[in-house]
Design an enzyme around this catalytic site. Structure first.
Site, PDB file in Angstrom:
ATOM      1  N   LYS A   1       0.237  20.939  11.605  1.00 42.03           N
ATOM      2  CA  LYS A   1       0.263  20.229  10.319  1.00 42.03           C
ATOM      3  C   LYS A   1      -1.059  20.432   9.579  1.00 42.03           C
ATOM      4  CE  LYS A   1       3.098  16.243  11.787  1.00 42.03           C
ATOM      5  NZ  LYS A   1       4.231  16.363  10.864  1.00 42.03           N
TER       6      LYS A   1
ATOM      7  N   ASP B   1       3.303   8.212  15.171  1.00 43.23           N
ATOM      8  CA  ASP B   1       4.552   8.823  15.618  1.00 43.23           C
ATOM      9  C   ASP B   1       5.101   8.209  16.917  1.00 43.23           C
ATOM     10  OD1 ASP B   1       6.358  10.567  14.539  1.00 43.23           O
ATOM     11  OD2 ASP B   1       5.623  12.333  15.617  1.00 43.23           O
TER      12      ASP B   1
ATOM     13  N   ASP C   1       7.165  21.437  14.981  1.00 49.14           N
ATOM     14  CA  ASP C   1       6.876  20.136  14.367  1.00 49.14           C
ATOM     15  C   ASP C   1       8.128  19.254  14.282  1.00 49.14           C
ATOM     16  OD1 ASP C   1       5.334  18.175  13.268  1.00 49.14           O
ATOM     17  OD2 ASP C   1       5.172  19.083  11.276  1.00 49.14           O
TER      18      ASP C   1
ATOM     19  N   GLU D   1       9.716  17.967  16.657  1.00 53.14           N
ATOM     20  CA  GLU D   1       9.687  17.684  18.096  1.00 53.14           C
ATOM     21  C   GLU D   1      10.421  16.403  18.464  1.00 53.14           C
ATOM     22  OE1 GLU D   1       7.421  16.761  16.033  1.00 53.14           O
ATOM     23  OE2 GLU D   1       7.164  14.669  16.616  1.00 53.14           O
TER      24      GLU D   1
ATOM     25  N   ARG E   1      13.316  15.086  17.608  1.00 55.29           N
ATOM     26  CA  ARG E   1      14.727  15.248  17.983  1.00 55.29           C
ATOM     27  C   ARG E   1      14.864  15.935  19.340  1.00 55.29           C
ATOM     28  NH1 ARG E   1      15.705  18.541  12.534  1.00 55.29           N
ATOM     29  NH2 ARG E   1      13.894  17.273  12.007  1.00 55.29           N
TER      30      ARG E   1
HETATM   31  N1  BES Z   1       6.545  12.868  12.836  1.00 56.27           N
HETATM   32  C1  BES Z   1       7.046  13.723  11.818  1.00 56.27           C
HETATM   33  C2  BES Z   1       7.752  12.970  10.687  1.00 56.27           C
HETATM   34  C3  BES Z   1       6.870  12.090   9.840  1.00 56.27           C
HETATM   35  C4  BES Z   1       6.258  12.580   8.709  1.00 56.27           C
HETATM   36  C5  BES Z   1       6.701  10.763  10.166  1.00 56.27           C
HETATM   37  C6  BES Z   1       5.466  11.759   7.931  1.00 56.27           C
HETATM   38  C7  BES Z   1       5.925   9.945   9.390  1.00 56.27           C
HETATM   39  C8  BES Z   1       5.300  10.420   8.276  1.00 56.27           C
HETATM   40  C9  BES Z   1       8.056  14.710  12.417  1.00 56.27           C
HETATM   41  O1  BES Z   1       7.861  15.058  13.731  1.00 56.27           O
HETATM   42  C10 BES Z   1       7.932  15.962  11.612  1.00 56.27           C
HETATM   43  O2  BES Z   1       6.892  16.532  11.613  1.00 56.27           O
HETATM   44  N2  BES Z   1       9.016  16.323  10.951  1.00 56.27           N
HETATM   45  C11 BES Z   1       9.038  17.473  10.135  1.00 56.27           C
HETATM   46  C12 BES Z   1      10.380  18.146  10.323  1.00 56.27           C
HETATM   47  C13 BES Z   1      10.478  19.523   9.715  1.00 56.27           C
HETATM   48  C14 BES Z   1       9.630  20.495  10.474  1.00 56.27           C
HETATM   49  C15 BES Z   1      11.929  19.938   9.757  1.00 56.27           C
HETATM   50  C16 BES Z   1       8.870  17.039   8.676  1.00 56.27           C
HETATM   51  O3  BES Z   1       9.386  15.985   8.309  1.00 56.27           O
HETATM   52  O4  BES Z   1       8.184  17.729   7.940  1.00 56.27           O
HETATM   53 ZN    ZN Z   2       6.878  13.631  14.921  1.00 55.40          ZN
HETATM   54 ZN    ZN Z   3       6.494  16.702  14.000  1.00 50.19          ZN
END
Ligand code: BES
Ligand code: ZN
Ligand code: ZN
Length: 496
Positions: free
Chosen positions: A272, A283, A342, A344, A346
Site C-alpha cells: 500500500k 484491520d 492486498d 488478504e 477474504r
Molecule cells: N484492509 C483493506 C480494506 C480497507 C481499506 C479497510 C481502507 C479500511 C480502510 C483490505 O485488505 C484491502 O486492502 N482491500 C483492497 C482490495 C483490492 C485489492 C481488491 C482495497 O480495498 O483496496
Molecule cells: Zn485488509
Molecule cells: Zn489488504
C-alpha cells in the site's frame, strides 16, 4: 464510570452539573422547567432568549447558578417526531463533553424527559453513552488529560422503577464497556498487537470473564489445512493464529461470529502507499469486535451457544510472502488464485468461515474491514450488509435501528459471482488489477459466500465505520468499536 439511579428531583442532586434535554417543541412549552425554582427558570429563559436556543441538536448552553448544581447545561434534541435513542446518545455525549470541559466530576440527568422513548431505552442509552464518551486512547501519552466526569446520576427515577431499571443500567454499562474494549484492542499499535499478543489477550479475557478460548498455532493450522490463513501470514516474522472462543449457557440458538483479524495490513507484496497504510492496525477491528461480543454474551449470561472465530495474521511482504499468481488450496478444498496480496481478508476468512460452518451453527455473522470500495459506496458511518438469508439480515437491521450503528444492504446478484471466476483455480481474490471493474464490496462478499456452505449468513463490511478520523458524539478519535453493541443487541434480541 459510575451510573446511579435516584428518585430525587434533578436540581436537588449532589452533582456539579445538571443536564436538561430540550426537544424543539419543549422550548415553547417549557415542560422541562416545570419543577424548577422561579429564579432558575428565569436564568434559563434568559439563555433561551439571548442565545437563540431553539432546541437544535447541535445547541448546548451553560447556565450558571448561585447554588448547586453550580451549572445547568441545556442541550438541544431536535424535533420530537425525529427523536430516537441515537439522538439521545448524541445530545448526551455533547453535554458530557461540555461538562468535562468545566471539570465536572458528577453530572445529573433527568429520566423525566418526555421524548416518547421508554425508561428502559433511555436508561440503557444514558449508561452506554457515558461509558463510550469517556473512553480515550491515551496509554502512550506521557501527559494525560483524563475524562473527569466519573459519575452520572439518573435523577427523577420513579422509586418503584429503580429496581427494574438497575438492570437497564447494567446492560448499558456493559455494552459501553465492551465497545470501549474493542476500541482499546484495535487502537493497540501493531508493534505490540501481533497475532500472538491478540491470542494471549483473548485467553486472558476468557479466563477473567468465563468463556472458553482455543488457540491454534501454525503447526496446528497446517494440520488443519488452513492454507488460506497460513499463506497470507507467511510474509511476516510473527506467525498467524486461529482463535476460537466459545460460550454456552442453557439451550438456544448456536451463533457463530467470525471477525477479520489482520493485525497489520501492509498490502503484502502489492504494498500500500503510505497514505493508505498508516491506519492499517485497524484491520483487526472485526476480530476485536467479535471477541468482545463473546465477552458480552458471557458477562450478560445470555442463553444460547456462541462462537467467535478469529483468524489472525500480519500481511507483510517478507521473504516468504505469498505472491500474485499463487494458488491456495483452502481447508474447504476450494482453490483461490491470488491476483493481489492486498485482498488478504477474504483469503483468511475463507478458512475461518468454512471452519465456522463446520461447527453447524444456526447462523454465521462475519465482521470485516474488507474493502475500500465500501467506503466509496457508503462513507464512514455506514457498514455494508450482505448475505444469503433475508430473515437474518432483518434481525441485524432491527438491532442496528436500536444501537444506531448503521447498516445498508447491498445486492448479491449472480453476475458478481461470474466476475470472480478464475482461469486456473475455482475463484480469484480480485476481479482485476486494472481499476474500473466496479462492485468491489459485493464481489468480495460473493467470494466469502462460497465458504459458508449455505448456512444462514450475514457479512458486515465495516471498512468505513470501524475508524473515526475525528472525535464525534460518543465516538473517540481512532477505533470506534463499531459492531460490538450491534451484535450484542442481536444476541439480546434472540434472548427475548
Ligand atoms: N484492509 C483493506 C480494506 C480497507 C481499506 C479497510 C481502507 C479500511 C480502510 C483490505 O485488505 C484491502 O486492502 N482491500 C483492497 C482490495 C483490492 C485489492 C481488491 C482495497 O480495498 O483496496
Ligand atoms: Zn485488509
Ligand atoms: Zn489488504
Amino acid at each position: 464510570m459510575e451510573i446511579t439511579l435516584s428518585s430525587k428531583p434533578l436540581l436537588q442532586s449532589t452533582a456539579d452539573v445538571a443536564i436538561v434535554f430540550f426537544l424543539k417543541e419543549q422550548i415553547k412549552s417549557q415542560t422541562a422547567l416545570k419543577a424548577f425554582p422561579a429564579e432558575t427558570k428565569t436564568l434559563i429563559q434568559t439563555v433561551i432568549k439571548n442565545c437563540d436556543f431553539r432546541g437544535e441538536p447541535d445547541q448546548c448552553f451553560h447556565v450558571h447558578t448561585q447554588g448547586s448544581p453550580r451549572t445547568i447545561i441545556l442541550v438541544g434534541c431536535g424535533e420530537k417526531e425525529k427523536f430516537s435513542a441515537e439522538k439521545l446518545r448524541l445530545a448526551l455525549s455533547l453535554a458530557l463533553r461540555s461538562a468535562n470541559g468545566i471539570s465536572a466530576k458528577e453530572v445529573a440527568v433527568s429520566l423525566a424527559f418526555d421524548c416518547g422513548l421508554s425508561f428502559d431505552v433511555i436508561t440503557t442509552a444514558i449508561a452506554e453513552t457515558a461509558v463510550m464518551t469517556s473512553y480515550k486512547f491515551d496509554m502512550y501519552k506521557t501527559e494525560k488529560k483524563p475524562f473527569v466526569v466519573g459519575t452520572v446520576i439518573i435523577a427523577e427515577t420513579p422509586s418503584d422503577k429503580i429496581k427494574t431499571l438497575s438492570s437497564a443500567v447494567l446492560t448499558g454499562k456493559t455494552l459501553g464497556e465492551l465497545c470501549a474494549s474493542t476500541r482499546a484492542l484495535v487502537n493497540t499499535p501493531p508493534d505490540v498487537c501481533t497475532p500472538e499478543y491478540f491470542a494471549n489477550h483473548a485467553q486472558k479475557l476468557g479466563k477473567e470473564v468465563g468463556f472458553d478460548v482455543k488457540v491454534f498455532d501454525e503447526k496446528q493450522l497446517k494440520a488443519m489445512n488452513m492454507q488460506g490463513i497460513l499463506q497470507v501470514g507467511s510474509g511476516s516474522d510473527h506467525p498467524p493464529r486461529l482463535v476460537v472462543a466459545e460460550y454456552k449457557n442453557g439451550t438456544g440458538k448456536k451463533i457463530a461470529f467470525v471477525g477479520k483479524g489482520v493485525c497489520f495490513d501492509s498490502g503484502g507484496l502489492d504494498i500500500k502507499p503510505a497514505s493508505a497504510m498508516d491506519t492499517m492496525k485497524l484491520d483487526k477491528a472485526g476480530a476485536s469486535c467479535v471477541l468482545n461480543v463473546l465477552a458480552g454474551c458471557a458477562r450478560l449470561k445470555l442463553k444460547g451457544h456462541y462462537l467467535a472465530v478469529m483468524p489472525l495474521v500480519e500481511n507483510m511482504p517478507g521473504n516468504d510472502a505469498y505472491k500474485p499468481g499463487d494458488i491456495i488450496v483452502t481447508r474447504s478444498k476450494k482453490t483461490i488464485e491470488v491476483l493481489n496480496t492486498d485482498a488478504e481478508g477474504r483469503v483468511i476468512l475463507s478458512d475461518a468461515l468454512y471452519y465456522a460452518a463446520e461447527q453447524n451453527p444456526d447462523s454465521i455473522i462475519d465482521v470485516a474491514t474488507l474493502t475500500g470500495a465500501c467506503i466509496i459506496a457508503l462513507g464512514h458511518s455506514i457498514a455494508g450488509l450482505m448475505g444469503n438469508n433475508d430473515s437474518l439480515a432483518l434481525a441485524i437491521k432491527n438491532a442496528s435501528a436500536k444501537t444506531g450503528e448503521k447498516v445498508w444492504e447491498l445486492p448479491m446478484d449472480d453476475e458478481f459471482m461470474e466476475m470472480i471466476k478464475s482461469n486456473y483455480a475455482d475463484v480469484k481474490n480480485v476481479v482485476s488489477n486494472t481499476p474500473g471493474s466496479g462492485g468491489g464490496t459485493i464481489t468480495a462478499a460473493k467470494f466469502l459466500s462460497i465458504f459458508v456452505q449455505d448456512k444462514p449468513w450475514v457479512h458486515l463490511d465495516i471498512a468505513g465505520p470501524a475508524w473515526a478520523s475525528e472525535e464525534y458524539g460518543y465516538q473517540s478519535i481512532g477505533a470506534t468499536g463499531y459492531g460490538t453493541r450491534l451484535l450484542l443487541q442481536y444476541a439480546l434480541d434472540l434472548n427475548k
